[in-house]
Design a protein around this motif. Structure first.
Motif, PDB file in Angstrom:
ATOM      1  N   ALA A 331     -22.496   5.752  15.283  1.00  0.00           N
ATOM      2  CA  ALA A 331     -22.856   4.783  16.563  1.00  0.00           C
ATOM      3  C   ALA A 331     -22.391   5.535  17.819  1.00  0.00           C
ATOM      4  CB  ALA A 331     -22.462   3.488  16.782  1.00  0.00           C
ATOM      5  N   ARG A 332     -21.358   6.497  17.851  1.00  0.00           N
ATOM      6  CA  ARG A 332     -20.771   7.102  18.853  1.00  0.00           C
ATOM      7  C   ARG A 332     -21.950   8.036  19.410  1.00  0.00           C
ATOM      8  NH1 ARG A 332     -15.350   7.410  20.006  1.00  0.00           N
ATOM      9  NH2 ARG A 332     -15.769   8.838  21.688  1.00  0.00           N
ATOM     10  N   ASN A 333     -22.892   8.677  18.696  1.00  0.00           N
ATOM     11  CA  ASN A 333     -23.614   9.824  18.966  1.00  0.00           C
ATOM     12  C   ASN A 333     -24.849   8.892  19.876  1.00  0.00           C
ATOM     13  OD1 ASN A 333     -22.484  12.076  18.213  1.00  0.00           O
ATOM     14  ND2 ASN A 333     -23.635  11.786  16.161  1.00  0.00           N
ATOM     15  N   ILE A 334     -25.097   7.597  19.568  1.00  0.00           N
ATOM     16  CA  ILE A 334     -26.125   6.592  20.489  1.00  0.00           C
ATOM     17  C   ILE A 334     -25.574   6.516  21.616  1.00  0.00           C
ATOM     18  CG2 ILE A 334     -27.302   4.529  20.073  1.00  0.00           C
ATOM     19  CD1 ILE A 334     -27.490   4.628  17.260  1.00  0.00           C
ATOM     20  N   ALA A 335     -24.282   6.169  21.389  1.00  0.00           N
ATOM     21  CA  ALA A 335     -23.558   5.741  22.522  1.00  0.00           C
ATOM     22  C   ALA A 335     -23.644   6.934  23.742  1.00  0.00           C
ATOM     23  CB  ALA A 335     -22.094   5.434  22.466  1.00  0.00           C
ATOM     24  N   VAL A 336     -23.376   8.054  23.253  1.00  0.00           N
ATOM     25  CA  VAL A 336     -23.437   9.258  24.034  1.00  0.00           C
ATOM     26  C   VAL A 336     -24.723   9.449  24.602  1.00  0.00           C
ATOM     27  CG1 VAL A 336     -22.993  11.848  24.287  1.00  0.00           C
ATOM     28  CG2 VAL A 336     -21.325  10.207  23.169  1.00  0.00           C
ATOM     29  N   SER A 337     -25.716   9.401  23.831  1.00  0.00           N
ATOM     30  CA  SER A 337     -27.176   9.543  24.205  1.00  0.00           C
ATOM     31  C   SER A 337     -27.561   8.615  25.292  1.00  0.00           C
ATOM     32  CB  SER A 337     -28.224   9.379  22.971  1.00  0.00           C
ATOM     33  OG  SER A 337     -27.857  10.204  22.071  1.00  0.00           O
ATOM     34  N   ARG A 338     -27.179   7.220  25.205  1.00  0.00           N
ATOM     35  CA  ARG A 338     -27.275   6.014  26.321  1.00  0.00           C
ATOM     36  C   ARG A 338     -26.680   6.568  27.433  1.00  0.00           C
ATOM     37  NH1 ARG A 338     -25.014   0.799  24.282  1.00  0.00           N
ATOM     38  NH2 ARG A 338     -25.761   0.126  26.231  1.00  0.00           N
ATOM     39  N   LEU A 339     -25.325   6.949  27.448  1.00  0.00           N
ATOM     40  CA  LEU A 339     -24.597   7.344  28.639  1.00  0.00           C
ATOM     41  C   LEU A 339     -25.408   8.652  29.454  1.00  0.00           C
ATOM     42  CD1 LEU A 339     -20.924   6.817  27.274  1.00  0.00           C
ATOM     43  CD2 LEU A 339     -21.979   5.508  28.868  1.00  0.00           C
ATOM     44  N   GLY A 340     -25.700   9.556  28.518  1.00  0.00           N
ATOM     45  CA  GLY A 340     -26.216  10.801  29.288  1.00  0.00           C
ATOM     46  C   GLY A 340     -27.521  10.568  30.069  1.00  0.00           C
ATOM     47  N   ASN A 341     -28.450   9.573  29.366  1.00  0.00           N
ATOM     48  CA  ASN A 341     -29.690   9.216  29.766  1.00  0.00           C
ATOM     49  C   ASN A 341     -29.421   8.361  31.270  1.00  0.00           C
ATOM     50  OD1 ASN A 341     -32.615   9.019  29.635  1.00  0.00           O
ATOM     51  ND2 ASN A 341     -32.169   6.945  29.917  1.00  0.00           N
ATOM     52  N   ILE A 342     -28.562   7.350  31.156  1.00  0.00           N
ATOM     53  CA  ILE A 342     -28.031   6.720  32.269  1.00  0.00           C
ATOM     54  C   ILE A 342     -27.564   7.604  33.434  1.00  0.00           C
ATOM     55  CG2 ILE A 342     -26.267   4.940  33.405  1.00  0.00           C
ATOM     56  CD1 ILE A 342     -26.530   3.687  30.414  1.00  0.00           C
ATOM     57  N   ALA A 343     -26.814   8.501  33.034  1.00  0.00           N
ATOM     58  CA  ALA A 343     -26.073   9.552  34.064  1.00  0.00           C
ATOM     59  C   ALA A 343     -27.359  10.010  34.742  1.00  0.00           C
ATOM     60  CB  ALA A 343     -25.371  10.363  33.282  1.00  0.00           C
TER      61      ALA A 343
END
Length: 373
Positions: A331-343
Motif C-alpha cells: 500500500a505504500r506504493n499506492i500512497a506515494v502514487s497518490r501523493l505524487g499526483n496531488i503534488a
C-alpha cells in the motif's frame, strides 16, 4: 532608496481572489476541480514548514527560505536545461545525509547561490546542522540546498560589486519566517517574469480525505506562458479550487502545437526558470521523496507551456516532515502514487497563483495578469 525591505503581512487569500472575479468567471462553462485546501491554502499548511521572504526593491530581486522546523527528508528533480543550484548532489539516495535543514529559492542567477551561505552561517552559530563529531568549537554543517532564477536583466540595479545582497536577504527572510506570507511580487519571485507577464511567488495546498497534507511554493520565471493564447485562462485551470486564481474556467484552453501564446520572445539560456518546493506531512523515505519529486514536475507541464525547455532551469524539491506514518507493505506504493499526483496538481495551482497575484514594480509598465482585463 531603501535596499532592505522585508516582506510582511497577511496572504492575499482566496476570498480576495473570488471577489475580483468577473461575471464571466462565475459563469465558466466547465466545472472546477473538487478538492479541499488547507486553512491557509499555502505550503505552511504542512505541519513543520515555515516560510520567510525578503526582497531588495532597488535591485528587483529577492529570496524565499523554506524552513523545516526539524530536519526533513528531502529529494530534488531537475528538468530544465539551464539550472543554477547548490547542494543538489547531497540529496541523491546513495549519499550520506538524508535530511535537510532548509531550502532556499532565490533570484540573482549564480549570484543568488550566496543566499544559502547566510542561512548556513546563521544556523551553524545556533548549533543546527549535521555533526561529524569533534571537539569544542567545531560547528555543525547545516544542509541547505538551493536553486536560483535569472532576474539580472529586469531593470533593477545590479551594480553590487563584491557585496551582493543575497546573503543578507536570506538572513532577513529566515528571521521573518512564519506561517503567513505574501504571494505575487515577493521573495524569490520578486524580480520574476513569466513569459510576457509579470511572474511571482505562488503557493497552494491540498488535504486528502484521510488527512494527508501536500503544499507547494514556486517562484515563476518561465520562458513559457501560463495562459492559453488570446485568453486570460490559466493552463492550470482544470485544477483550480474555488476561485484561487480568478475562476475563469477552462473553455478556452486550446492552442496549436507551435503557438506559445504569451511566452517570452527570443528566450536565451539560463534566463528562465520555475523553481519550487513541494512538502508533505506524510513520512517518506529519500527514495519515495525522489519519486514524488519526479511526479511533481508534471505540475510544471500542467501550468506552463512549454516547460522543461533548454532555456529553463526547472527544479523541484520535495520535503517530508514525517508527522504522519505509513505502514510498510504494497500500500505504500499506492500512497506515494497518490501523493505524487496531488503534488503535481498543487504545484500547477501554486504557479498560477504566483502570476495571478503578481503586481508591477512602482512606476513600471510591466504587464500583469490582472492588467489584461
Amino acid at each position: 532608496m531603501n535596499r532592505r525591505t522585508v516582506l510582511s503581512g497577511a496572504i492575499l487569500g482566496a476570498t480576495a481572489a473570488a471577489a475580483s472575479g468577473s461575471a464571466t468567471a462565475k459563469e465558466a462553462h466547465m466545472p472546477k476541480a473538487k478538492g479541499r485546501t488547507g486553512p491557509r491554502n499555502l505550503i505552511t499548511d504542512v505541519a513543520g514548514i515555515r516560510i520567510g521572504q525578503a526582497h531588495d526593491a532597488n535591485a528587483r530581486t529577492g529570496v524565499t527560505v523554506i524552513l523545516a522546523e526539524t530536519p526533513a527528508v528531502a529529494a530534488v528533480d531537475v528538468r530544465g536545461g539551464g539550472p543554477a543550484g547548490r547542494e543538489t548532489d547531497v540529496l541523491k539516495a546513495e549519499n550520506l545525509v538524508q535530511e535537510v535543514d532548509a531550502i532556499v529559492l532565490s533570484g540573482g542567477s549564480v549570484y543568488g547561490l550566496a543566499a544559502a551561505d547566510g542561512i548556513a552561517a546563521w544556523m551553524g552559530m545556533r548549533g543546527r546542522g549535521y555533526g561529524m563529531g569533534g571537539g569544542a568549537g567545531v560547528p555543525p554543517s547545516p544542509i541547505v540546498p538551493s536553486a536560483c532564477l535569472y532576474d539580472l536583466a529586469n531593470g533593477g540595479d545590479k551594480q553590487w560589486g563584491m557585496d551582493t545582497p543575497y546573503r543578507r536577504l536570506a538572513v532577513e527572510a529566515l528571521e521573518s519566517a512564519s506561517d503567513a506570507f505574501v504571494l505575487g511580487t515577493a521573495g524569490a519571485g520578486f524580480g520574476a517574469q513569466a513569459g510576457s507577464l509579470k511572474g511571482g511567488t505562488g503557493s497552494a495546498s491540498a488535504v486528502t480525505d484521510d488527512g494527508w497534507t501536500v503544499g507547494a511554493i514556486a517562484a515563476v520565471n518561465s520562458v513559457g506562458s501560463v495562459t492559453a493564447p488570446d485568453s486570460r485562462q490559466f493552463w492550470a485551470a482544470p485544477f483550480e479550487i474555488g476561485s484561487e486564481f480568478g475562476g475563469l474556467g477552462t473553455d478556452q484552453l486550446s492552442a496549436a502545437h507551435e503557438d506559445w501564446g504569451r511566452a517570452k520572445f527570443a528566450p536565451r539560456p539560463r534566463e528562465n526558470t520555475t523553481i519550487a518546493v513541494v512538502a508533505t506531512d506524510v513520512a517518506l523515505s529519500r527514495v519515495e521523496c525522489q519519486r514524488m519529486a519526479i511526479m511533481a514536475q508534471d505540475g510544471l507541464s500542467r501550468a506552463v507551456r512549454p516547460a522543461h525547455a533548454p532555456f529553463d532551469g526547472d527544479t523541484v524539491f520535495v520535503l517530508s516532515t514525517g508527522k504522519i506514518k505509513l505502514e510498510d507493505g504494497p500500500a505504500r506504493n499506492i500512497a506515494v502514487s497518490r501523493l505524487g499526483n496531488i503534488a503535481a496538481d498543487v504545484l500547477a495551482r501554486a504557479i498560477a497563483r504566483g502570476v495571478y497575484e503578481a503586481t508591477a514594480y512602482d512606476g513600471s509598465a510591466d504587464k500583469t495578469w490582472k492588467g489584461l482585463a
